[in-house]
Write a protein that holds these residues in place. Structure first.
Motif: not given
Length: 194
Positions: A137-148
């Motif tokens: 979940s934290f990894q998805k959140r980091i990716l979302a912050n970078l890409a969304q």
């Protein structure tokens, strides 16, 4: 302490326990009833425990060198919360944890967890799976912050926390999303007009 068996079964969903195991678990959990605005962890504290949220809402946040707060996590019913970096590495806390609603928590110390893993091995599997999901979940959140975009992050936030907007202040949500409260208002207007 007399924790109801149903609460233990709710905390550790999917596991069957003997009466003896229930008594062991009960001896390791500490029930906390906290008022809104209670800080349960501050930066530089020693982190010996993690907390199961039975009800209420908490947030984990970091304060940067300029004094700005960055919300990392909200914890609602059936979530676990701690400063896990400090908890697992025996370092000092870098996070703060506060109740943003009145809350009932069940605290378990690291020592008690280790004891439970020896006495009731299926709990080690339970916590490992919880940590795996939290890490993903934290990894998805980091990716979302970078890409969304901010709007995409907001839509993801309200699907993850569907009922939280009524109880959490706008600046907490904006802090979690990494945007200003003005941007949050603009995004909400855009969504309501679609």
């Amino acid at each position: 302490m007399n924790i109801e068996n149903s609460i233990i079964l709710e905390i550790f969903k999917g596991i069957s326990f003997s009466k003896k195991e229930m008594n062991i678990i009960e001896s390791k959990l500490k029930k906390l009833k906290l008022k809104k605005g209670t800080t349960i962890l501050k930066a530089d504290d020693k982190v010996n425990s993690q907390y199961y949220v039975y009800n209420g809402c908490l947030r984990t946040y970091f304060i940067d060198k300029s004094g700005k707060e960055h919300t990392l996590q909200f914890a609602i019913n059936d979530w676990w919360i701690s400063d896990y970096t400090a908890f697992f590495t025996a370092s000092k806390a870098i996070m703060y944890i506060e109740t943003i609603q009145e809350a009932t928590l069940y605290e378990i110390s690291k020592k008690s967890m280790e004891d439970l893993f020896v006495e009731i091995p299926q709990l080690e599997t339970f916590f490992r799976k919880k940590m795996e999901r939290a890490f993903a979940s934290f990894q998805k959140r980091i990716l979302a912050n970078l890409a969304q975009s901010a709007k995409e992050r907001y839509v993801s936030f309200i699907s993850t926390y569907p009922k939280i907007e009524q109880t959490v202040k706008n600046y907490h949500i904006a802090s979690y999303l990494g945007i200003t409260t003005e941007s949050l208002s603009r995004i909400r207007k855009e969504i309501s007009h679609n």
